[in-house]
Write an enzyme that holds these catalytic residues in place. Structure first.
Site, mmCIF file in Angstrom:
data_model
loop_
_atom_site.group_PDB
_atom_site.id
_atom_site.type_symbol
_atom_site.label_atom_id
_atom_site.label_comp_id
_atom_site.label_asym_id
_atom_site.label_seq_id
_atom_site.Cartn_x
_atom_site.Cartn_y
_atom_site.Cartn_z
ATOM 1 N N TYR A 21 43.329 38.350 37.798
ATOM 2 C CA TYR A 21 42.129 38.064 37.152
ATOM 3 C C TYR A 21 42.433 37.870 35.423
ATOM 4 O O TYR A 21 41.739 37.328 34.841
ATOM 5 C CB TYR A 21 40.851 39.028 37.327
ATOM 6 C CG TYR A 21 40.514 38.755 38.856
ATOM 7 C CD1 TYR A 21 39.898 37.767 39.320
ATOM 8 C CD2 TYR A 21 40.748 39.889 39.368
ATOM 9 C CE1 TYR A 21 39.478 37.962 40.632
ATOM 10 C CE2 TYR A 21 40.507 40.188 40.788
ATOM 11 C CZ TYR A 21 40.074 39.047 41.535
ATOM 12 O OH TYR A 21 39.416 39.145 42.738
ATOM 13 N N ALA A 40 32.786 38.933 45.673
ATOM 14 C CA ALA A 40 33.172 39.117 47.116
ATOM 15 C C ALA A 40 31.933 38.591 48.112
ATOM 16 O O ALA A 40 32.167 38.273 49.452
ATOM 17 C CB ALA A 40 33.161 40.790 47.196
#
Length: 142
Positions: free
Chosen positions: A22, A77
């Protein structure tokens, strides 16, 4: 144009979690880049982040009433299994772009599944934080 950026769970931990995936820039840096894009384009862009599914659904529903003209969402998620967020997105007829910082097609098998993709107009992945800015441009061009 009034846009809403929604970030799901753990995105507030940018720069802390899995930096090799990330990046090293933190969440504040992302928010600053989005606000710079707002100034550049003349848009009003609100950013919302929550680690809670219900709060994300509530904010999507509020967008129906508050004049939001486009939604950019990184469900985190929840992308892979939240039919509740999917259904909330399906209820809103403004343009919607799903964004993922990493290339979800090159990661774990479960990350390749997006239950929210089919109710969004476009999906951007693997472009890092620039994906958010690309999403703004996409919605403006519609």
């Amino acid at each position: 144009m009034k846009l809403l950026v929604i970030n799901g769970p753990n995105l507030n931990f940018l720069g802390i979690r899995e930096k090799s995936v990330y990046g090293t820039q933190d969440y504040t840096y992302l928010l600053e880049r989005i606000q710079d894009k707002a100034k550049e384009t003349g848009c009003t862009i609100e950013c919302f982040q929550s680690n809670h599914e219900g709060a994300i659904i509530d904010r999507i529903q509020e967008a129906y009433f508050d004049g939001t003209q486009g939604i950019i969402i990184n469900p985190g998620a929840y992308t892979h299994y939240s039919y509740a967020i999917r259904d909330a997105l399906a209820s809103i007829t403004v343009p919607k772009v799903e964004v993922h910082i990493s290339d979800i097609t090159q990661r774990e098998e479960f990350r390749r599944i997006s239950v929210t993709r089919e109710v969004c107009d476009h999906q951007i992945y693997g472009q890092g934080l620039d994906g958010y800015l690309m999403a703004v441009d996409y919605i403006i061009q519609l």
